[in-house]
Write an enzyme that holds these catalytic residues in place. Structure first.
Site, short mmCIF file in Angstrom:
data_model
loop_
_atom_site.label_atom_id
_atom_site.label_comp_id
_atom_site.label_asym_id
_atom_site.label_seq_id
_atom_site.Cartn_x
_atom_site.Cartn_y
_atom_site.Cartn_z
N GLY A 14 0.85 -1.21 0.00
CA GLY A 14 0.00 0.00 0.00
C GLY A 14 0.87 1.25 0.00
O GLY A 14 1.88 1.29 0.71
N ARG A 24 13.28 10.89 -2.16
CA ARG A 24 14.08 12.11 -2.33
C ARG A 24 15.38 12.02 -1.54
O ARG A 24 16.48 12.31 -2.06
CB ARG A 24 13.27 13.33 -1.86
CG ARG A 24 14.06 14.61 -1.77
CD ARG A 24 13.19 15.77 -1.29
NE ARG A 24 13.98 16.97 -1.09
CZ ARG A 24 14.56 17.29 0.07
NH1 ARG A 24 14.41 16.51 1.13
NH2 ARG A 24 15.27 18.40 0.17
N ARG A 75 0.91 -4.44 -5.53
CA ARG A 75 1.19 -5.79 -5.04
C ARG A 75 1.70 -6.56 -6.28
O ARG A 75 1.42 -6.17 -7.41
CB ARG A 75 -0.07 -6.45 -4.49
CG ARG A 75 -0.98 -5.46 -3.74
CD ARG A 75 -0.95 -5.55 -2.26
NE ARG A 75 -1.78 -4.48 -1.68
CZ ARG A 75 -1.57 -3.93 -0.50
NH1 ARG A 75 -0.56 -4.29 0.26
NH2 ARG A 75 -2.39 -2.99 -0.04
N ASP A 106 5.30 -5.02 5.94
CA ASP A 106 5.95 -6.29 6.33
C ASP A 106 6.00 -7.31 5.20
O ASP A 106 6.98 -8.03 5.06
CB ASP A 106 5.30 -6.87 7.60
CG ASP A 106 3.81 -7.08 7.46
OD1 ASP A 106 3.21 -6.53 6.50
OD2 ASP A 106 3.23 -7.80 8.29
N THR A 129 4.40 1.97 5.49
CA THR A 129 3.01 1.50 5.47
C THR A 129 2.23 2.34 6.47
O THR A 129 2.76 2.67 7.54
CB THR A 129 2.89 0.01 5.84
OG1 THR A 129 1.52 -0.30 6.11
CG2 THR A 129 3.69 -0.36 7.08
N ILE A 130 0.98 2.63 6.15
CA ILE A 130 0.19 3.41 7.12
C ILE A 130 -0.13 2.58 8.36
O ILE A 130 -0.50 3.12 9.40
CB ILE A 130 -1.10 3.98 6.50
CG1 ILE A 130 -2.05 2.85 6.05
CG2 ILE A 130 -0.80 4.93 5.37
CD1 ILE A 130 -3.46 3.35 5.71
N ASP A 131 0.00 1.25 8.26
CA ASP A 131 -0.52 0.37 9.32
C ASP A 131 0.31 0.38 10.62
O ASP A 131 -0.19 -0.05 11.67
CB ASP A 131 -0.61 -1.07 8.82
CG ASP A 131 -1.52 -1.19 7.61
OD1 ASP A 131 -2.35 -0.29 7.41
OD2 ASP A 131 -1.38 -2.17 6.87
N ASP A 133 2.58 -1.59 11.51
CA ASP A 133 2.61 -2.95 12.06
C ASP A 133 3.96 -3.65 11.83
O ASP A 133 4.01 -4.87 11.75
CB ASP A 133 1.47 -3.78 11.46
CG ASP A 133 1.53 -3.84 9.94
OD1 ASP A 133 2.35 -3.12 9.35
OD2 ASP A 133 0.76 -4.61 9.34
N MET A 173 -8.56 2.09 8.64
CA MET A 173 -7.70 1.05 8.05
C MET A 173 -6.74 0.47 9.08
O MET A 173 -6.74 0.89 10.25
CB MET A 173 -6.92 1.63 6.88
CG MET A 173 -7.74 1.76 5.63
SD MET A 173 -6.73 2.39 4.29
CE MET A 173 -7.62 1.76 2.88
N ARG A 175 -5.33 -3.05 8.30
CA ARG A 175 -5.25 -4.49 8.00
C ARG A 175 -5.51 -5.33 9.24
O ARG A 175 -6.60 -5.33 9.73
CB ARG A 175 -3.90 -4.83 7.36
CG ARG A 175 -3.79 -4.29 5.96
CD ARG A 175 -2.63 -4.85 5.20
NE ARG A 175 -3.04 -5.87 4.27
CZ ARG A 175 -2.20 -6.49 3.46
NH1 ARG A 175 -0.92 -6.22 3.48
NH2 ARG A 175 -2.64 -7.37 2.61
N SER A 224 -23.94 12.58 21.19
CA SER A 224 -23.19 11.87 20.17
C SER A 224 -22.40 10.73 20.81
O SER A 224 -22.03 10.80 21.99
CB SER A 224 -22.23 12.82 19.45
OG SER A 224 -21.23 13.27 20.34
N GLU A 231 -10.59 -2.07 10.47
CA GLU A 231 -11.10 -2.82 9.31
C GLU A 231 -10.79 -4.31 9.49
O GLU A 231 -9.87 -4.68 10.23
CB GLU A 231 -10.46 -2.32 8.01
CG GLU A 231 -8.98 -2.61 7.89
CD GLU A 231 -8.37 -2.24 6.55
OE1 GLU A 231 -9.10 -2.12 5.54
OE2 GLU A 231 -7.14 -2.08 6.52
N GLN A 262 -7.52 7.61 3.89
CA GLN A 262 -6.42 7.55 4.88
C GLN A 262 -5.07 7.25 4.26
O GLN A 262 -4.04 7.44 4.88
CB GLN A 262 -6.71 6.44 5.91
CG GLN A 262 -7.92 6.71 6.75
CD GLN A 262 -8.49 5.41 7.30
OE1 GLN A 262 -8.19 5.03 8.42
NE2 GLN A 262 -9.29 4.73 6.53
#
Ligand code: ATP
Length: 336
Positions: A14, A24, A75, A106, A129-131, A133, A173, A175, A224, A231, A262
């Site tokens: 991703g 850069r 991928r 990973d 990765t945004i995760d 992890d 998100m 994973r 609220s 996810e 995201q």
């Protein structure tokens, strides 16, 4: 130690905001050391298909503030086979690449490690990765921006939830990791967070979520209520969970899936700086002969972790935050 003349670089998995800053930094640092840089397009696909071009200073001059990646990402199923890795090694040999830098999550780093069975050049990974992890890195490139984007979105949802006194179930998100969900929930003062790290099974969780929502309404009156969910967590999906909660609590629960917003967007300064540091460090490590390591920042130090250790180490979310959410924020207000 052999002299490095050419570095190859690719972004895989991703896309993550800050990947451009890393590219850069790699190009500029390599230039400083008199090393040329070959960029491969679309992750490992570019290696297999020989889709490459020379990355020069002018190519990376105006990219630090853009999300995504100028190298594109993807991928690549074909690379997971021995044949694919062999083909990649042939391309690397043909182009006389001395060191390959792989920026990705990973999975990508695991792929990079496997390439060493077929190719004798140096391999260095950077966690992108945004995760968040990936073990061996306090933060991955892209995580801070993804959290920020989700926080901005949920702040807006909160406004309308407040105005209409409504309950929202917001999916973020990550994973299989609860890093984004937990961070976003804390930063947005969400009433509830549902992550993989929760000690309860989904079937047990349903009753306690319903209780939590109804208790909140009882003790606070109509107001609220925001629940953040990771996810892939709920077996039947977030929309089905929202329907089930609505049915069982008798309070309308509105699902909202934040999705790919995201992954994109301008990288926040933390990601730009982290990616820049890691890009510089990767080139310097390659000159020093580093091989089969991932560079990550741990306690403000650039740390090399063997790629072979990454799959063995599961990165757990910050236990202090997790406990705070579970014991202080989550139950304190609404305990019956
Ligand atoms: P993200 O965290 O953003 O999803 P990721 O790098 O973990 O990033 P994956 O889809 O797991 O994303 O992996 C990206 C690519 O890395 C795969 O498409 C494949 O080409 C390669 N890859 C992943 N796992 C392996 C593996 N076990 N062996 C060889 N290659 C792999």
């Amino acid at each position: 130690m052999r002299k490095i003349n050419t570095i190859g670089v690719l972004t895989s998995g991703g896309d993550a905001p800050g990947m451009n800053a890393a590219i850069r930094a790699i190009v500029l640092t390599a230039q400083h050391h008199g090393i040329s840089v070959t960029g491969f397009k679309r992750g490992f696909n570019g290696l297999l298909n020989g889709e490459h071009f020379q990355l020069t200073e002018c190519y990376v001059r105006d990219i630090i503030h853009h999300g995504g990646t100028v190298l594109k990402s993807a991928r690549c199923q074909a690379f997971t086979t021995e044949q694919g890795q062999l083909q990649a090694s042939e391309v690397l040999n043909r182009l006389a690449i001395d060191c390959l830098i792989v920026i990705g999550g990973d999975g990508s780093l695991r792929g990079a490690e496997l390439l060493a069975d077929y190719w004798s050049g140096q391999i260095i990974g950077l966690p992108g990765t945004i995760d968040n992890d990936v073990a061996g890195a306090d933060k991955t490139i892209g995580f801070a921006t993804a959290v920020n984007t989700a926080v901005e979105a949920i702040d807006k949802i909160r406004d309308t939830a407040d105005a209409f006194e409504r309950t929202f179930l917001v999916e973020v998100m990550g994973r299989e990791s609860g890093y984004i969900a937990m961070s976003v929930a804390i930063a947005c003062a969400a009433e509830q967070v549902l992550t993989f790290e929760s000690r309860q099974l989904p079937s047990q969780q349903l009753a306690s979520i319903v209780n939590h929502i109804t208790n909140a309404q009882k003790s606070r009156g109509n107001s609220s209520y925001i629940m953040v969910i990771a996810e892939n967590l709920w077996p039947t999906g977030t929309i089905e969970l929202a329907k089930e909660l609505t049915k069982q609590s008798n309070i309308e629960c509105q699902p909202c899936i934040l999705g790919h917003i995201q992954r994109g967007g301008r990288p926040v300064f933390e990601d730009r700086i982290l990616a820049t540091k890691l890009g510089v460090a990767a080139v310097e490590a390659s000159v020093d002969g580093a091989h089969l390591v991932m560079l990550g920042e741990v306690n403000q130090s650039i740390t090399a972790t063997p790629l072979s250790k990454l799959a063995l180490e599961h990165k757990t979310i910050d236990t202090f935050l997790f406990n705070a959410q579970q014991q202080i924020f989550e139950y304190h207000d609404f305990h019956d």
